[in-house]
Design an enzyme around this catalytic site. Structure first.
Site, mmCIF file in Angstrom:
data_model
loop_
_atom_site.group_PDB
_atom_site.id
_atom_site.type_symbol
_atom_site.label_atom_id
_atom_site.label_comp_id
_atom_site.label_asym_id
_atom_site.label_seq_id
_atom_site.Cartn_x
_atom_site.Cartn_y
_atom_site.Cartn_z
ATOM 1 C CB THR A 197 12.214 -42.358 -18.602
ATOM 2 O OG1 THR A 197 10.948 -42.735 -19.171
ATOM 3 C CG2 THR A 197 12.608 -40.983 -19.109
ATOM 4 C CE LYS B 282 5.487 -54.377 -26.409
ATOM 5 N NZ LYS B 282 6.495 -53.434 -26.961
ATOM 6 C CD GLU C 83 2.515 -61.482 -20.358
ATOM 7 O OE1 GLU C 83 1.349 -61.846 -20.641
ATOM 8 O OE2 GLU C 83 3.081 -61.789 -19.292
ATOM 9 C CE1 TYR D 208 3.469 -54.641 -23.274
ATOM 10 C CE2 TYR D 208 3.535 -56.977 -22.714
ATOM 11 C CZ TYR D 208 4.187 -55.806 -23.063
ATOM 12 O OH TYR D 208 5.551 -55.807 -23.224
ATOM 13 C CB SER E 65 6.257 -58.919 -24.741
ATOM 14 O OG SER E 65 5.844 -59.516 -23.531
ATOM 15 N N GLY F 289 11.500 -44.815 -25.105
ATOM 16 C CA GLY F 289 11.400 -45.468 -23.806
ATOM 17 C C GLY F 289 12.666 -45.307 -22.980
ATOM 18 C CD GLN G 3 13.762 -53.398 -16.107
ATOM 19 O OE1 GLN G 3 14.356 -53.515 -15.055
ATOM 20 N NE2 GLN G 3 13.105 -54.399 -16.680
ATOM 21 C CG ASP G 4 14.312 -53.132 -20.928
ATOM 22 O OD1 ASP G 4 14.542 -53.451 -19.750
ATOM 23 O OD2 ASP G 4 13.678 -53.856 -21.719
ATOM 24 C CG LEU H 286 6.192 -43.675 -28.528
ATOM 25 C CD1 LEU H 286 6.068 -44.976 -27.734
ATOM 26 C CD2 LEU H 286 7.246 -43.830 -29.628
ATOM 27 C CG LEU I 30 13.983 -49.896 -25.901
ATOM 28 C CD1 LEU I 30 14.995 -49.747 -24.773
ATOM 29 C CD2 LEU I 30 14.033 -51.280 -26.501
#
Length: 327
Positions: free
Chosen positions: A11, A156, A130, A152, A128, A9, A13-14, A62, A83
């Site tokens: 690319t 998780k 969520e 989603y 998350s 991950g 933001q994290d 992945l 990520l």
């Protein structure tokens, strides 16, 4: 010898903020990036273009265990930060199949690649808030029961259980960070926070006349991605692997977010926000509020950004970006 880290991950933001942090700490940073023939590379890598000379990128997917096995066996990382995911909640309702394949299958593939090729590697998975969904208590902590309200969120929870199982069954140093909503100027345009700040900038500059939103009363615990990637790193520096909630400990509504964003450009949000039922979720999560007590006590972690600082930084960044397109 510099420690080696592997990021999936990269690319997002994290991934971009984490890569900056690890490079500052003297790490040799490797990252997995899937080749996509129909995307312009510089558009996909805009968050990390300034880092490309300092990163080693590996082509892998992945969903493809073989490609991950090859990367992990070649790099033998000391730390792995998983990520990569399909992280847009709304899309998970529209396309649950790819969300499950990427988020559950991808986590299983990464764990198994690490187990087989780098069993001493310390493994972090981005979980998350969520997962709590229809919350059973407020605030939520590491012991709160999960009740996800989206595909989603379900993926998780499955990933969290996989990580725990690998920790207990194979004695891997593997843990999950239960991260609450975290934003930044690098947030994707599809997320409501960036949608608000971008439209505030565009409306201020005369390029739009409204922003269409869903549930303004939905409340979230929002923080800055820079603060949250620092928590990720701190987790993997502990003697024993444990799961942590990472949150600001404050809750704010989408309405509050919009109000601060439009205030930053000298406008009244009520004049420009239009409620559109199309943006309501099939199963809504009304309130998420995290208890970061364990992270603060055991990791010594404290967020540096306030909610207001976060919103204002995002608006100012979007103003600069939109202005640049007009020059």
């Amino acid at each position: 010898m510099a420690p080696k880290a592997l990021i999936t991950g990269i690319t997002g933001q994290d991934g971009s903020y984490l890569a900056e942090l690890l490079l500052e700490q003297g790490y040799e940073v490797h990252a997995i990036m899937r080749r996509s023939a129909n995307e312009i590379p510089e558009h996909r890598t805009w968050r990390i273009n300034h880092l490309l000379g300092d990163l080693t990128l590996h082509d892998a997917s992945l969903e493809n265990f073989g490609s991950l096995y090859t990367v992990v066996s070649r790099t033998e990382p000391d730390e792995c930060y998983h990520l990569g995911a399909q992280s847009f909640v709304a899309l998970s309702f529209e396309d649950p199949f790819s969300t499950f394949n990427t988020n559950i299958g991808g986590t299983l593939n990464m764990l198994e690649a690490v187990r087989q090729c780098a069993p001493r590697c310390r493994f972090y998975m981005a979980a998350s808030s969520e997962m709590f969904g229809k919350v059973h208590e407020t605030p939520q902590n590491e012991e709160t029961v999960f009740h996800p309200r989206s595909p989603y969120g379900v993926t998780k929870v499955a990933g969290f259980d996989l990580v725990r199982n690998y920790r207990e069954a194979y004695d891997l140093y593997a843990l999950s960070g239960i991260l609450y909503n975290h934003e930044s100027p690098r947030r994707g345009m599809e997320f409501v926070t960036r949608k608000i700040t971008r439209h505030a900038a565009m409306i201020k500059l005369g390029l739009a006349d409204e922003v269409r939103l869903g549930n303004l009363e939905a409340k979230r615990d929002w923080g800055h991605a820079k603060d949250y990637v620092r928590a990720m790193w701190l987790m993997l520096q502990q003697d024993q692997p444990e799961d942590y909630v990472v949150a600001s400990g404050e809750t704010h509504s989408v309405r509050e977010f919009a109000q601060i964003a439009f205030d930053q450009v000298g406008l009244n949000y009520e004049d420009y926000v239009t409620i559109d039922p199309a943006f309501f979720r099939p199963a809504e999560v009304d309130l998420l509020l995290g208890d970061p007590g364990k992270a603060k006590a055991q990791l010594g972690w404290e967020p540096a950004y306030s909610f207001e600082d976060l919103v204002r930084e995002m608006v100012d960044s979007d103003l600069e970006q939109v202005k640049a397109t007009l020059e």
